[in-house]
Write an enzyme that holds these catalytic residues in place. Structure first.
Site, PDB file in Angstrom:
ATOM      1  CG  ASP A  56      -0.106  -0.412   2.525  1.00  0.00           C
ATOM      2  OD1 ASP A  56       0.724  -0.381   2.438  1.00  0.00           O
ATOM      3  OD2 ASP A  56      -1.002  -0.559   3.474  1.00  0.00           O
TER       4      ASP A  56
ATOM      5  CG  ASN B 176      -8.925  -1.437  12.113  1.00  0.00           C
ATOM      6  OD1 ASN B 176      -8.083  -2.152  11.497  1.00  0.00           O
ATOM      7  ND2 ASN B 176      -9.490  -0.511  11.565  1.00  0.00           N
TER       8      ASN B 176
ATOM      9  CG  HIS C 291      -5.859  -2.204   8.901  1.00  0.00           C
ATOM     10  ND1 HIS C 291      -6.083  -1.175   9.564  1.00  0.00           N
ATOM     11  CD2 HIS C 291      -4.509  -2.311   8.721  1.00  0.00           C
ATOM     12  CE1 HIS C 291      -4.618  -0.707   9.857  1.00  0.00           C
ATOM     13  NE2 HIS C 291      -3.838  -1.333   9.308  1.00  0.00           N
TER      14      HIS C 291
ATOM     15  CD  GLU D 271      -8.821   1.088   8.147  1.00  0.00           C
ATOM     16  OE1 GLU D 271      -8.627   0.043   8.854  1.00  0.00           O
ATOM     17  OE2 GLU D 271      -7.933   1.982   8.248  1.00  0.00           O
TER      18      GLU D 271
HETATM   19  C1  GLP Z   1      -0.725   0.014   8.623  1.00  0.00           C
HETATM   20  C2  GLP Z   1      -0.236  -0.649   7.591  1.00  0.00           C
HETATM   21  C3  GLP Z   1      -0.257  -2.198   7.571  1.00  0.00           C
HETATM   22  C4  GLP Z   1       0.313  -2.404   8.978  1.00  0.00           C
HETATM   23  C5  GLP Z   1      -0.437  -1.729  10.095  1.00  0.00           C
HETATM   24  C6  GLP Z   1      -0.009  -2.153  11.388  1.00  0.00           C
HETATM   25  O1  GLP Z   1      -1.531   0.971   8.812  1.00  0.00           O
HETATM   26  N1  GLP Z   1      -0.817  -0.067   6.345  1.00  0.00           N
HETATM   27  O2  GLP Z   1       0.294  -2.700   6.423  1.00  0.00           O
HETATM   28  O3  GLP Z   1       0.174  -3.825   8.782  1.00  0.00           O
HETATM   29  O4  GLP Z   1      -0.722  -0.613   9.968  1.00  0.00           O
HETATM   30  O5  GLP Z   1       1.105  -1.319  11.713  1.00  0.00           O
HETATM   31  P1  GLP Z   1       2.199  -1.555  12.762  1.00  0.00           P
HETATM   32  O6  GLP Z   1       3.118  -2.910  12.292  1.00  0.00           O
HETATM   33  O7  GLP Z   1       3.042  -0.376  12.850  1.00  0.00           O
HETATM   34  O8  GLP Z   1       1.338  -2.077  14.114  1.00  0.00           O
END
Ligand code: GLP
Length: 261
Positions: free
Chosen positions: A67, A136, A138, A143
């Site tokens: 993304d 959440n 995702h 989402e």
């Molecule tokens: C972001 C990314 C995800 C990631 C998630 C968790 O929004 N788009 O790909 O897995 O958040 O982030 P973190 O690893 O910092 O907890």
């Protein structure tokens, strides 16, 4: 789903790196699906170490990131393109031409989404997709309630996701509220999925993803449909699982060829 519970995030990341390194050794022109976020940072450091100390060769590898924020060019310090360059690509011998991140500045974002899907197909599909998990539930930036069959698309980020990620931005207001992300259908097309989730903040999301019903309200639960999905957890993130003992039992009774590392 293969559930691997390890004592710490550190050990989990080393295992994740080992799994990806094996894919690259067995298939030097592998196509890797990559993720950003805090979770995989240690995994990237370990892959960099394997490249430096053990000659792990990325020269023929192709990558596709999940993304990107809409409106950020790759030079923006908060863009995911920048994140990948700083935390991984510039430390290994990968050809920058083979590294793909959706272009959040494309004038026609719908065309960019379609083009991204096509580029994945042209590369032969993704061999292994690395994933983190939002609080959440995702995956990528898919989402809750997004279609489980979605392809690369434009998503509006939830308030919770924005707040969770705002720490690295410094300010909530400065954050883009939209992103391009591989769809859940795109992710499920990868030949293998490897999701990492650590820490107490992920307990509920992990519980819903692994043991909850398959439901768009928890996008990560779509991995229940995947024939080869590995989930690496630590003691904290697995604390809400009802069948943790069963996952540990299965893990400790694997046949040699079933072991990951
Ligand atoms: C972001 C990314 C995800 C990631 C998630 C968790 O929004 N788009 O790909 O897995 O958040 O982030 P973190 O690893 O910092 O907890």
């Amino acid at each position: 789903m293969e559930i691997l519970i390890r004592d710490s995030a550190e050990i989990g990341c080393i295992l994740g790196a080992k799994i990806i390194a094996r894919v690259v050794r067995e298939k030097p022109d592998a196509v890797l699906g990559l993720a950003t976020g805090r979770t995989p940072l240690r995994l990237y450091q370990e892959l960099i170490r394997l490249h430096r100390d053990e000659g792990l060769d990325f020269s023929r590898v192709t990558t596709f990131n999940l993304d990107e924020y809409i409106g950020f060019a790759g030079t923006h310090v908060q863009s995911y393109r920048y994140f990948m360059r700083e935390n991984f690509f510039r430390h290994i011998n990968i050809d920058p031409q083979r590294t793909h991140v959706p272009d959040g500045t494309a004038t026609n974002l719908h065309a960019e989404c379609r083009g991204y899907e096509q580029r994945i197909l042209d590369a032969g599909g993704i061999d292994i997709q690395l994933l983190g998990l939002g609080r959440n539930g995702h995956i990528g930036f898919n989402e809750p309630t997004g279609s489980l069959r979605s392809r690369t698309w434009i998503k509006i980020l939830s308030e919770q996701t924005l707040r969770d990620n705002s720490a690295v931005f410094g300010s909530f207001e400065a954050m883009p509220k939209h992103a391009l992300t591989m769809g859940i259908g795109t992710i499920l097309d990868a030949r293998r999925c490897l999701l990492l989730a650590f820490g107490p903040a992920k307990v509920r999301a992990v519980e819903h993803m692994v043991e909850g019903p398959l439901a768009a309200i928890c996008p990560g639960s779509a991995l229940q449909l995947h024939p080869r999905a590995t989930v690496i957890l630590d003691e904290n993130s697995s604390a809400g699982l009802h069948y943790a003992d069963h996952y540990r039992w299965v893990d400790s009774h694997k046949l040699d060829w079933q072991r990951n590392g």
